[in-house]
Design a protein around this motif. Sequence first.
Motif, short mmCIF file in Angstrom:
data_model
loop_
_atom_site.label_atom_id
_atom_site.label_comp_id
_atom_site.label_asym_id
_atom_site.label_seq_id
_atom_site.Cartn_x
_atom_site.Cartn_y
_atom_site.Cartn_z
N LEU A 1 -1.54 0.08 6.31
CA LEU A 1 -1.92 1.28 5.56
C LEU A 1 -1.62 1.11 4.08
CD1 LEU A 1 -2.90 4.23 5.54
CD2 LEU A 1 -0.54 4.93 6.06
N ALA A 2 -0.46 0.54 3.77
CA ALA A 2 -0.09 0.31 2.37
C ALA A 2 -1.06 -0.66 1.70
CB ALA A 2 1.34 -0.23 2.29
N VAL A 3 -1.35 -1.76 2.39
CA VAL A 3 -2.27 -2.76 1.84
C VAL A 3 -3.66 -2.16 1.66
CG1 VAL A 3 -3.45 -4.96 2.30
CG2 VAL A 3 -1.00 -4.71 2.79
N GLY A 4 -4.10 -1.37 2.63
CA GLY A 4 -5.42 -0.75 2.56
C GLY A 4 -5.54 0.21 1.39
N LEU A 5 -4.49 1.01 1.15
CA LEU A 5 -4.52 1.96 0.03
C LEU A 5 -4.50 1.24 -1.31
CD1 LEU A 5 -2.07 4.69 1.42
CD2 LEU A 5 -4.51 4.99 0.94
N ILE A 6 -3.71 0.17 -1.41
CA ILE A 6 -3.69 -0.61 -2.66
C ILE A 6 -5.05 -1.27 -2.89
CG2 ILE A 6 -2.73 -2.67 -3.75
CD1 ILE A 6 -0.89 -0.32 -4.00
N TRP A 7 -5.62 -1.84 -1.83
CA TRP A 7 -6.94 -2.47 -1.94
C TRP A 7 -7.97 -1.45 -2.42
CZ3 TRP A 7 -11.65 -1.44 0.30
CH2 TRP A 7 -12.64 -2.42 0.16
N PHE A 8 -7.95 -0.26 -1.82
CA PHE A 8 -8.91 0.77 -2.21
C PHE A 8 -8.70 1.19 -3.67
CE2 PHE A 8 -9.97 5.28 -2.77
CZ PHE A 8 -11.31 5.26 -2.43
N ALA A 9 -7.43 1.33 -4.08
CA ALA A 9 -7.13 1.74 -5.45
C ALA A 9 -7.63 0.71 -6.45
CB ALA A 9 -5.63 1.96 -5.62
N LEU B 1 4.41 -3.28 16.22
CA LEU B 1 3.02 -2.86 15.99
C LEU B 1 2.96 -1.67 15.04
CD1 LEU B 1 1.50 -3.24 19.58
CD2 LEU B 1 1.05 -4.67 17.59
N GLN B 2 3.90 -0.74 15.23
CA GLN B 2 3.95 0.43 14.37
C GLN B 2 4.21 0.02 12.92
OE1 GLN B 2 7.32 3.21 14.88
NE2 GLN B 2 5.82 4.85 15.07
N TYR B 3 5.11 -0.93 12.73
CA TYR B 3 5.42 -1.40 11.39
C TYR B 3 4.21 -2.09 10.77
CZ TYR B 3 7.68 -3.88 7.56
OH TYR B 3 8.02 -4.36 6.31
N LEU B 4 3.49 -2.87 11.58
CA LEU B 4 2.29 -3.53 11.08
C LEU B 4 1.24 -2.51 10.65
CD1 LEU B 4 1.88 -6.51 13.60
CD2 LEU B 4 2.61 -6.61 11.21
N VAL B 5 1.18 -1.39 11.35
CA VAL B 5 0.25 -0.33 10.97
C VAL B 5 0.66 0.25 9.62
CG1 VAL B 5 -0.55 2.00 11.54
CG2 VAL B 5 -0.42 0.26 13.33
#
Length: 333
Positions: free
Chosen positions: A13-21, A5-9
Amino acid sequence: MKKALQYLVFVGLAVGLIWFAIHSGTINPQQLWADVSQADFRWVGLMILLTFVAHGSRAARWRILLEPMGYTPSFFHTNTAVWLGYFANNLVPRLGEVTRCSSLYKSDGIPIEKSLGTVVTERIFDVVSLFLLLGLNLLLDFNRLLTFIQGATSSTPESDSGVPVLIWIVLGIVVMGGIAVFFLWERLLQLAVVQKLAKAGQGLLSGLLSIRNLRQPGWFLFYTCMIWGMYWLMGYVLFFAIPKFADLSPLVALTTLTTGALAMILPTPGGVGSFNAFVAFALHSIYQIPEADSGTLATFIQSSQMISTLAIGLVFLVVSLLTRSSPKTIAEE
């Protein structure tokens, strides 16, 4: 289950930051592809050579830390362990330290708990090195950073002296906090959180002073300088790969290094998302590089270093599996 679960978080987070960028315009996929298509990948090859020097310096420095405990692993084994550590970190954040110590246990029988202690000492010196570089960055680029701060606070009211009120508020909080600490020092020392911070500070100081017990402290400091010098050059040479960035100064590369290192505090695999977002923001805000260009440069640096580390790390993994002796055999020898 908890680690999964920690790894999925972390991945989320990485996917979310790339999406936002991408959606904020910091990363323009079409422009990124067009710029990378024109890149001279010989500079990426030079970056890889510098990476070998950086990791080799880390391996040599690690051997110096292991020597006082009576362990003298070969440079090949320590270098392999370092590469495997970086390989693991690019897949699962925070896994690299355990991976490299596990590799050295399997190749030389060095207990993991003992080698982990030396890795902690390494991290202490790396943190100090980073803060020294941050100080140098602030000193060399003071005017630009001051302009950036003034721009960031320009929307706040100004006092009669012309200084934004926000700056006076921050200074006031710092002064009042200092006075409170002075008069309430004994009570503060009884708080659990303060005791933990004090213990961490003692550990930091103990780690720094441990250099006095090394047989080669001069070489230890030399390799530390080599590591961070190579990190700086690894980013700088990539400026020349894409023509539009070739005129950027070495100082911009220093800002890229320090900002990228701070971004790595966010535990995303290989710095995906965090490095891209933080470095792009710094390049755009401080040096007025167009936003999409900042995103292109940050993404090119991050992806070049991550892909090369994964590819070369995989080679070292295969080699280590083919040449590894069991700990039992090592102990018998």
